[in-house]
Write a protein that holds these residues in place. Structure first.
Motif, mmCIF file in Angstrom:
data_model
loop_
_atom_site.group_PDB
_atom_site.id
_atom_site.type_symbol
_atom_site.label_atom_id
_atom_site.label_comp_id
_atom_site.label_asym_id
_atom_site.label_seq_id
_atom_site.Cartn_x
_atom_site.Cartn_y
_atom_site.Cartn_z
ATOM 1 N N ASN A 6 75.237 114.367 9.659
ATOM 2 C CA ASN A 6 74.465 113.132 9.554
ATOM 3 C C ASN A 6 74.032 113.052 8.098
ATOM 4 O OD1 ASN A 6 74.516 112.507 12.333
ATOM 5 N ND2 ASN A 6 72.893 114.010 12.687
ATOM 6 N N VAL A 7 74.287 111.921 7.454
ATOM 7 C CA VAL A 7 73.937 111.760 6.046
ATOM 8 C C VAL A 7 72.926 110.628 5.934
ATOM 9 C CG1 VAL A 7 74.791 111.287 3.730
ATOM 10 C CG2 VAL A 7 76.225 112.552 5.346
ATOM 11 N N TYR A 8 71.830 110.922 5.233
ATOM 12 C CA TYR A 8 70.775 109.941 5.027
ATOM 13 C C TYR A 8 70.670 109.675 3.529
ATOM 14 C CZ TYR A 8 69.617 111.431 9.743
ATOM 15 O OH TYR A 8 69.684 111.742 11.073
ATOM 16 N N HIS A 9 71.006 108.471 3.110
ATOM 17 C CA HIS A 9 70.892 108.068 1.703
ATOM 18 C C HIS A 9 69.508 107.454 1.527
ATOM 19 C CE1 HIS A 9 75.150 108.630 0.742
ATOM 20 N NE2 HIS A 9 75.356 108.253 1.987
ATOM 21 N N THR A 10 68.568 108.256 1.098
ATOM 22 C CA THR A 10 67.196 107.790 1.013
ATOM 23 C C THR A 10 66.856 107.162 -0.334
ATOM 24 O OG1 THR A 10 66.512 110.008 0.381
ATOM 25 C CG2 THR A 10 66.409 109.465 2.723
ATOM 26 N N LEU A 11 67.477 107.648 -1.401
ATOM 27 C CA LEU A 11 67.289 107.104 -2.747
ATOM 28 C C LEU A 11 68.646 107.084 -3.434
ATOM 29 C CD1 LEU A 11 64.162 109.186 -3.859
ATOM 30 C CD2 LEU A 11 64.153 106.804 -3.115
ATOM 31 N N ASN A 12 68.732 106.429 -4.579
ATOM 32 C CA ASN A 12 70.005 106.388 -5.305
ATOM 33 C C ASN A 12 70.511 107.768 -5.687
ATOM 34 O OD1 ASN A 12 70.279 103.628 -5.187
ATOM 35 N ND2 ASN A 12 69.286 103.295 -7.169
ATOM 36 N N TYR A 14 69.299 110.759 -4.297
ATOM 37 C CA TYR A 14 68.791 111.735 -3.333
ATOM 38 C C TYR A 14 69.377 111.393 -1.973
ATOM 39 C CZ TYR A 14 65.267 114.657 -0.960
ATOM 40 O OH TYR A 14 64.626 115.627 -0.234
ATOM 41 N N PHE A 15 69.944 112.379 -1.348
ATOM 42 C CA PHE A 15 70.427 112.181 0.010
ATOM 43 C C PHE A 15 70.309 113.490 0.779
ATOM 44 C CE2 PHE A 15 74.072 113.296 -2.556
ATOM 45 C CZ PHE A 15 74.753 114.231 -1.792
ATOM 46 N N VAL A 16 70.275 113.364 2.084
ATOM 47 C CA VAL A 16 70.137 114.517 2.962
ATOM 48 C C VAL A 16 71.396 114.617 3.807
ATOM 49 C CG1 VAL A 16 68.827 115.512 4.881
ATOM 50 C CG2 VAL A 16 67.632 114.269 3.067
ATOM 51 N N TYR A 72 62.746 112.608 6.463
ATOM 52 C CA TYR A 72 63.665 112.719 5.330
ATOM 53 C C TYR A 72 63.304 111.713 4.234
ATOM 54 C CZ TYR A 72 66.679 115.668 8.251
ATOM 55 O OH TYR A 72 67.187 116.666 9.032
ATOM 56 N N TYR A 73 62.978 110.487 4.632
ATOM 57 C CA TYR A 73 62.579 109.484 3.644
ATOM 58 C C TYR A 73 61.295 109.900 2.945
ATOM 59 C CZ TYR A 73 66.134 105.979 4.490
ATOM 60 O OH TYR A 73 67.328 105.322 4.532
ATOM 61 N N ARG A 74 60.346 110.389 3.718
ATOM 62 C CA ARG A 74 59.083 110.834 3.124
ATOM 63 C C ARG A 74 59.337 111.959 2.119
ATOM 64 N NH1 ARG A 74 53.685 110.873 3.595
ATOM 65 N NH2 ARG A 74 52.557 112.840 3.557
ATOM 66 N N ASP A 75 60.150 112.937 2.492
ATOM 67 C CA ASP A 75 60.470 114.044 1.580
ATOM 68 C C ASP A 75 61.131 113.543 0.300
ATOM 69 O OD1 ASP A 75 59.418 115.812 3.406
ATOM 70 O OD2 ASP A 75 61.366 116.551 4.115
ATOM 71 N N SER A 76 62.013 112.557 0.428
ATOM 72 C CA SER A 76 62.697 112.041 -0.766
ATOM 73 C C SER A 76 61.719 111.322 -1.685
ATOM 74 C CB SER A 76 63.861 111.128 -0.385
ATOM 75 O OG SER A 76 63.408 109.926 0.191
ATOM 76 N N TYR A 77 60.758 110.604 -1.103
ATOM 77 C CA TYR A 77 59.777 109.916 -1.942
ATOM 78 C C TYR A 77 58.786 110.893 -2.562
ATOM 79 C CZ TYR A 77 61.499 105.274 -1.038
ATOM 80 O OH TYR A 77 62.291 104.151 -1.019
ATOM 81 N N ILE A 78 58.504 111.979 -1.883
ATOM 82 C CA ILE A 78 57.670 113.026 -2.487
ATOM 83 C C ILE A 78 58.412 113.644 -3.668
ATOM 84 C CG2 ILE A 78 56.700 115.335 -2.093
ATOM 85 C CD1 ILE A 78 55.941 114.327 0.752
ATOM 86 N N ASN A 161 53.431 102.975 -6.845
ATOM 87 C CA ASN A 161 54.231 102.296 -5.827
ATOM 88 C C ASN A 161 54.857 103.303 -4.865
ATOM 89 O OD1 ASN A 161 53.667 99.761 -6.873
ATOM 90 N ND2 ASN A 161 55.484 99.727 -8.164
ATOM 91 N N VAL A 162 55.339 104.415 -5.397
ATOM 92 C CA VAL A 162 55.932 105.458 -4.557
ATOM 93 C C VAL A 162 54.862 106.058 -3.644
ATOM 94 C CG1 VAL A 162 56.969 107.775 -4.613
ATOM 95 C CG2 VAL A 162 57.840 105.976 -6.105
ATOM 96 N N GLU A 163 53.661 106.271 -4.174
ATOM 97 C CA GLU A 163 52.577 106.813 -3.350
ATOM 98 C C GLU A 163 52.231 105.861 -2.208
ATOM 99 O OE1 GLU A 163 49.657 107.511 -6.400
ATOM 100 O OE2 GLU A 163 50.225 109.631 -6.581
ATOM 101 N N LYS A 164 52.278 104.543 -2.463
ATOM 102 C CA LYS A 164 52.045 103.566 -1.395
ATOM 103 C C LYS A 164 53.103 103.685 -0.313
ATOM 104 C CE LYS A 164 49.746 100.132 -4.285
ATOM 105 N NZ LYS A 164 49.883 98.829 -4.960
ATOM 106 N N VAL A 165 54.361 103.853 -0.740
ATOM 107 C CA VAL A 165 55.447 104.007 0.235
ATOM 108 C C VAL A 165 55.235 105.272 1.048
ATOM 109 C CG1 VAL A 165 57.934 104.426 0.497
ATOM 110 C CG2 VAL A 165 57.135 102.696 -1.115
ATOM 111 N N ILE A 166 54.866 106.364 0.399
ATOM 112 C CA ILE A 166 54.619 107.629 1.101
ATOM 113 C C ILE A 166 53.510 107.456 2.135
ATOM 114 C CG2 ILE A 166 53.742 109.996 0.842
ATOM 115 C CD1 ILE A 166 55.195 110.061 -1.888
ATOM 116 N N ASN A 167 52.427 106.782 1.728
ATOM 117 C CA ASN A 167 51.311 106.586 2.644
ATOM 118 C C ASN A 167 51.684 105.687 3.828
ATOM 119 O OD1 ASN A 167 49.608 108.218 1.130
ATOM 120 N ND2 ASN A 167 48.859 106.523 -0.110
ATOM 121 N N ASP A 168 52.631 104.780 3.597
ATOM 122 C CA ASP A 168 53.059 103.881 4.673
ATOM 123 C C ASP A 168 54.038 104.535 5.639
ATOM 124 O OD1 ASP A 168 51.463 101.906 3.631
ATOM 125 O OD2 ASP A 168 53.092 100.840 2.608
ATOM 126 N N LEU A 169 54.650 105.635 5.208
ATOM 127 C CA LEU A 169 55.630 106.302 6.085
ATOM 128 C C LEU A 169 54.963 107.170 7.141
ATOM 129 C CD1 LEU A 169 58.451 107.321 3.608
ATOM 130 C CD2 LEU A 169 58.574 105.619 5.408
#
Length: 169
Positions: A6-12, A14-16, A72-78, A161-169
């Motif tokens: 399973n591949v998750y493309h969370t950022l340009n 960064y992927f899991v 996974y998305y949260r980890d990528s934004y961290i 902005n990234v911190e806002k995304v993290i807090n929203d996840l």
């Protein structure tokens, strides 16, 4: 043996890759990627590549369990937040270096006198040239400081902005 990941493309950049049921005594993995590359101007340029991961001699946690897509998305934004913090610190260090450089050059210029009567005409020209070069270096350092301050503001805004995304996840 082939596994279906399973591949998750969370950022340009960064992927899991999540692969289940790998034997605990595995020595290495080969990950084969097919991807589209639009950097060369070709919107649909297909490319492939391999990534080799070795577990030999490394302290790898072999008890990992799959996480949720949200995790996974949260980890990528961290990861992105930490990278931005490092870039901000690097820019601050560059500003400090440039300020020290300006200070030392100004000190050097105070010691130089192109009109010193002891100097020959040639030495006076060389001294004036050194002063001019130093002044140019000072201006360059000031421009770098200004550029770095703007970059810090932009990176700080991105980090917020990234911190806002993290807090929203």
């Amino acid at each position: 043996k082939s596994y279906q990941p399973n591949v998750y493309h969370t950022l340009n950049d960064y992927f899991v890759v999540e692969i289940e049921d790998i034997p605990k005594d595995y020595g290495s993995l080969k990950l084969h990627f097919n991807y589209k590359d639009s950097k060369n101007g070709d919107d649909d340029s297909n490319r492939s590549g391999d990534l080799y991961v070795s577990a030999v001699g490394k302290n790898i946690d072999k008890n990992l369990t799959p996480q949720s897509k949200k995790t996974y998305y949260r980890d990528s934004y961290i990861y992105l937040k930490n990278r931005l913090e490092k870039e901000i610190e690097d820019k601050k260090r560059d500003i400090k270096y440039n300020k020290e450089n300006i200070h030392s050059i100004k000190k050097e210029n105070k010691k130089l006198d192109a009109n010193d009567p002891i100097l020959s005409k040639k030495e006076q020209r060389q001294t004036q040239s050194t002063i001019d070069d130093n002044n140019s270096s000072i201006e360059s350092s000031k421009e770098n400081i200004s550029h770095d301050k703007k970059a810090i503001k932009e990176k700080q805004k991105n980090k917020e902005n990234v911190e806002k995304v993290i807090n929203d996840l």
